[in-house]
Structures are given as structure tokens and as C-alpha cells.
Write a protein that holds these residues in place. Sequence first.
Motif, PDB file in Angstrom:
ATOM      1  N   ASN A 109       0.634   2.095  -3.644  1.00 54.90           N
ATOM      2  CA  ASN A 109      -0.755   2.560  -3.514  1.00 54.90           C
ATOM      3  C   ASN A 109      -1.738   1.467  -3.928  1.00 54.90           C
ATOM      4  OD1 ASN A 109      -2.645   4.515  -2.764  1.00 54.90           O
ATOM      5  ND2 ASN A 109      -2.892   5.233  -4.870  1.00 54.90           N
ATOM      6  N   ALA A 125      -4.960  -2.469   0.626  1.00 57.05           N
ATOM      7  CA  ALA A 125      -5.630  -1.634   1.631  1.00 57.05           C
ATOM      8  C   ALA A 125      -6.942  -2.267   2.065  1.00 57.05           C
ATOM      9  CB  ALA A 125      -5.885  -0.246   1.057  1.00 57.05           C
ATOM     10  N   ARG A 165      -4.653   4.024   5.914  1.00 62.43           N
ATOM     11  CA  ARG A 165      -4.010   4.910   4.946  1.00 62.43           C
ATOM     12  C   ARG A 165      -2.715   5.497   5.509  1.00 62.43           C
ATOM     13  NH1 ARG A 165      -7.633   9.710   2.776  1.00 62.43           N
ATOM     14  NH2 ARG A 165      -7.253  10.480   4.882  1.00 62.43           N
ATOM     15  N   LEU A 175       0.830  -1.204   0.000  1.00 62.87           N
ATOM     16  CA  LEU A 175       0.000   0.000   0.000  1.00 62.87           C
ATOM     17  C   LEU A 175       0.864   1.254   0.000  1.00 62.87           C
ATOM     18  CD1 LEU A 175      -2.635   1.585   0.306  1.00 62.87           C
ATOM     19  CD2 LEU A 175      -2.538   1.137   2.760  1.00 62.87           C
TER      20      LEU A 175
END
Length: 285
Positions: free
Chosen positions: A45, A50, A91, A41
Motif C-alpha cells: 500500500n 501510487a 488503485r 502499491l
Amino acid sequence: MTDTMTLPVIASADSLDQYMRTIKSFPILSAEEEYKLATRLNKDNDVEAAKTLVVSHLRLVASIARNYSGYGLPQSDLIQEGNIGLMKAVRRFDPERGVRLVSFAMHWIKAEIHEYIVRNWRLVKLATTKAQRKLFFNLRSMKKSQSASLQSDEVAHIAHELNVKPEEVLEMESRMFGHEISLEGNADDDNEDVFSPISYLQATYAEPSEILAEQEAEHLQTTGLSSALAKLDDRSRRIVEARWLQEGSSATLHDLAEEFGVSAERIRQIEQKAMKQMKGFLSPA
């Protein structure tokens, strides 16, 4: 990744049981699996990574949300708000800092639920002193009897566990079930020791909006946590981890006092000194 990623949804109160069955079907990640997913993640990304991190911790959110069921708010809404906090934690989670996601996420989940309570609970009934703040989110869950008022043995037990006076337990009980006062408190009260609910329900020590506004400081604190802990002596590190970073329920002062063969007051002093040291370690040079 966004804070609105697709997750299991509680469509109605009747579907809460189905939701609970669904989230229990998601496997719990090992430390190695969690590290690999969080790394994907952070570096790539990877939204799927996630999502896996989030769904594997939905049971944590549901467990935390149950502790706030005494405020008359829908359990489904408490869970959904907690899920938002979980997504924000995922995040920002740094797998290199040596702390499991469950410990990091708990503060974000509680902050979102606290904010939801502030926005929606219209029957906030107390303005409390500093010494009483901890009672607000613990009194309901620690009450065992079904009677309208706390029994004398319950008062003594709660006072002992939370390290407060029995009189403070009784005062909190009367305020929580007494007359209604403003969420903002008395604007004319100049007593600095008095706190209105708005002062502490927002949990500003871990408020997401505040942390977002200070990303550089947050990054320093999260990445430096392991280093700061390593600089403490063994006893101080054990106390901080047991009180603040332990998965599940945290240890009480009395638990640790028994473990180390000292008084609860001595454990409190060691904890305060350790936290002050860590704050110094984490502060920018």
C-alpha cells in the motif's frame, strides 16, 4: 491510497498552460519500473509508488480530455475528472496480468469524463440508434473543415472509417447541431432500438461504480485477461489487441483488413467471435 491524493492542480483557465508544462516534466515509466511500483502499491500500500504511477500518466489524461473539447465544457474540468478515473485505475491495477497501465486506465479515464458530460452538458441534442452511437464521440474530432456543414468528401471519409452509412453521418450531424431534446429521451417511445444519451454516455460497460459493486467479477476479468488472450489463435489475438489494447489510437477495421488481406467485414466477424470466446474464458466456472 485515496482518490483525492495530491496532484498538480489547474487553478484557473489561465494556468492550464502551466499545468501542461508541469505534467510533461514527469518521466514516462518503463515496463519494469511500472511493474515494480505497482507491486509495491499492491503488496505494501505504498502511496508514493501510487503517486509516481499517477503523475507519469497525467499526459494520457490530458490527451484523452482533448478529444472531448467540442462539448463546450472547460478543458481543465475534463482533465481533473479524467485524473479521478486515472487514480481509480491505479488503485485497481494488477501488474501480474501482463497489460500496461496505460491500456487499463483508458477505460476508467473515459468513464469519469463521460459521467461529467452527463452531469454538466445541458445541450445534449440527440437520441440515437445503436448503429449511430459510435458517431457521437467521433464526429467532432474527425471533422476537418471549418465550414458549418460537413463536406461530401468528409462524409464519405467518416462513413468509411467508422463503418457506417453516409446517411447516418449526415443524420448525426443534423441532430448534434439541431434542436435540443431531453437527456433522458422520450419516455413514451417504445422503440427498443432507440437510445437516449443517458443510455450510452455513462459508458456502463466500464462504469467505475458498477465495477466497484462487482469487485469479484472485475478481479476475475483483469487477472484472467492475459490467459484469455493466450487461448486465442494468433490472428484473433492480434485483432483484439490492436482494436482494444493498443497504446495510443486503436487500429480500424480497414487497417487490419489491409494487414491480413481480407475484408473489413471479415475482420469484424473475427473480432466478434474472439470477444465472445474471451467472455467465455473469463466467465466463472
